[in-house]
Motif scaffolding. Structure first.
Motif, short mmCIF file in Angstrom:
data_model
loop_
_atom_site.label_atom_id
_atom_site.label_comp_id
_atom_site.label_asym_id
_atom_site.label_seq_id
_atom_site.Cartn_x
_atom_site.Cartn_y
_atom_site.Cartn_z
N TYR A 197 -6.50 6.29 8.00
CA TYR A 197 -7.53 5.58 7.22
C TYR A 197 -6.87 4.68 6.19
O TYR A 197 -5.82 5.01 5.66
N ARG A 198 -7.53 3.56 5.90
CA ARG A 198 -7.10 2.65 4.84
C ARG A 198 -8.20 2.61 3.79
O ARG A 198 -9.37 2.40 4.11
N LEU A 199 -7.81 2.81 2.53
CA LEU A 199 -8.75 2.82 1.41
C LEU A 199 -8.52 1.57 0.56
O LEU A 199 -7.42 1.37 0.03
N ASN A 200 -9.54 0.75 0.43
CA ASN A 200 -9.44 -0.50 -0.34
C ASN A 200 -10.49 -0.51 -1.41
O ASN A 200 -11.67 -0.21 -1.15
N TRP A 257 -17.49 5.16 -6.15
CA TRP A 257 -17.54 3.82 -6.68
C TRP A 257 -17.28 2.83 -5.56
O TRP A 257 -17.31 3.21 -4.39
N ASN A 258 -16.99 1.60 -5.86
CA ASN A 258 -16.81 0.56 -4.85
C ASN A 258 -15.48 0.74 -4.12
O ASN A 258 -14.45 0.27 -4.57
N ILE A 259 -15.54 1.39 -2.98
CA ILE A 259 -14.35 1.59 -2.17
C ILE A 259 -14.72 1.41 -0.70
O ILE A 259 -15.80 1.80 -0.28
N GLN A 260 -13.83 0.76 0.03
CA GLN A 260 -14.04 0.58 1.46
C GLN A 260 -13.12 1.53 2.20
O GLN A 260 -11.92 1.61 1.90
N ILE A 261 -13.67 2.24 3.17
CA ILE A 261 -12.91 3.19 3.97
C ILE A 261 -12.85 2.61 5.39
O ILE A 261 -13.87 2.50 6.06
N LYS A 296 -2.80 16.48 9.59
CA LYS A 296 -2.71 15.48 10.65
C LYS A 296 -3.25 14.13 10.22
O LYS A 296 -3.31 13.19 11.00
N TYR A 297 -3.65 14.00 8.96
CA TYR A 297 -4.28 12.78 8.47
C TYR A 297 -3.32 11.92 7.66
O TYR A 297 -2.50 12.43 6.91
N ILE A 298 -3.47 10.61 7.82
CA ILE A 298 -2.68 9.64 7.05
C ILE A 298 -3.66 8.72 6.34
O ILE A 298 -4.61 8.21 6.94
N PHE A 299 -3.43 8.54 5.04
CA PHE A 299 -4.26 7.65 4.22
C PHE A 299 -3.36 6.58 3.60
O PHE A 299 -2.36 6.91 2.98
N TYR A 300 -3.73 5.33 3.78
CA TYR A 300 -3.09 4.22 3.09
C TYR A 300 -4.02 3.83 1.95
O TYR A 300 -5.22 3.66 2.17
N TYR A 301 -3.47 3.71 0.76
CA TYR A 301 -4.30 3.40 -0.40
C TYR A 301 -3.58 2.41 -1.30
O TYR A 301 -2.37 2.27 -1.25
N GLU A 302 -4.35 1.72 -2.12
CA GLU A 302 -3.79 0.68 -2.98
C GLU A 302 -2.86 1.26 -4.04
O GLU A 302 -3.04 2.40 -4.48
N MET A 307 0.84 -1.18 0.00
CA MET A 307 0.00 0.00 0.00
C MET A 307 0.88 1.24 0.00
O MET A 307 2.00 1.22 0.51
N LYS A 308 0.34 2.30 -0.56
CA LYS A 308 1.02 3.58 -0.56
C LYS A 308 0.50 4.41 0.61
O LYS A 308 -0.56 4.12 1.17
N LYS A 309 1.24 5.45 0.95
CA LYS A 309 0.89 6.28 2.10
C LYS A 309 0.85 7.75 1.69
O LYS A 309 1.75 8.23 0.98
N LEU A 310 -0.19 8.44 2.12
CA LEU A 310 -0.34 9.87 1.87
C LEU A 310 -0.58 10.56 3.21
O LEU A 310 -1.45 10.13 3.97
N THR A 311 0.19 11.61 3.51
CA THR A 311 0.01 12.38 4.73
C THR A 311 -0.34 13.81 4.35
O THR A 311 0.41 14.46 3.62
N ILE A 312 -1.48 14.27 4.84
CA ILE A 312 -1.90 15.66 4.64
C ILE A 312 -2.36 16.18 6.00
O ILE A 312 -3.26 15.62 6.61
#
Length: 81
Positions: free
Chosen positions: A76-79, A64-68, A8-14, A1-6
């Motif tokens: 957060y993890r985005l799948n 679309w079909n995404i799980q948060i 105070k938030y961190i998002f892990y995404y495919e 997974m990739k990581k994005l920080t903006i």
């Protein structure tokens, strides 16, 4: 997974996703790539998710079909389905 920080938030995404951050409107658009890393030009399936940052809160707009999945207060993890 990739990581994005903006902020105070961190998002892990495919790794098949790509994001665009619009600082002026303070939101993120996630798209899904439909080709692999060997091709010279990327092809996209379409928008998957828009996240708005409003008054220190996140507002998720799944398109679309995404799980948060909320992992922690600001993580957060985005799948994709």
């Amino acid at each position: 997974m990739k990581k994005l920080t903006i902020d105070k938030y961190i998002f892990y995404y495919e790794k098949t996703m790509i994001y665009f951050y619009d600082k002026r409107y303070n939101n993120i658009l996630f798209l899904k790539r439909i080709n692999d890393d060997r091709e010279k030009m990327n092809k996209y399936d379409g928008a998957q998710l828009i996240i708005n940052f409003i008054n220190g809160k996140l507002i998720f707009h799944p398109i679309w079909n995404i799980q948060i999945e909320k992992i922690d207060d600001n993580i957060y993890r985005l799948n994709l389905d």
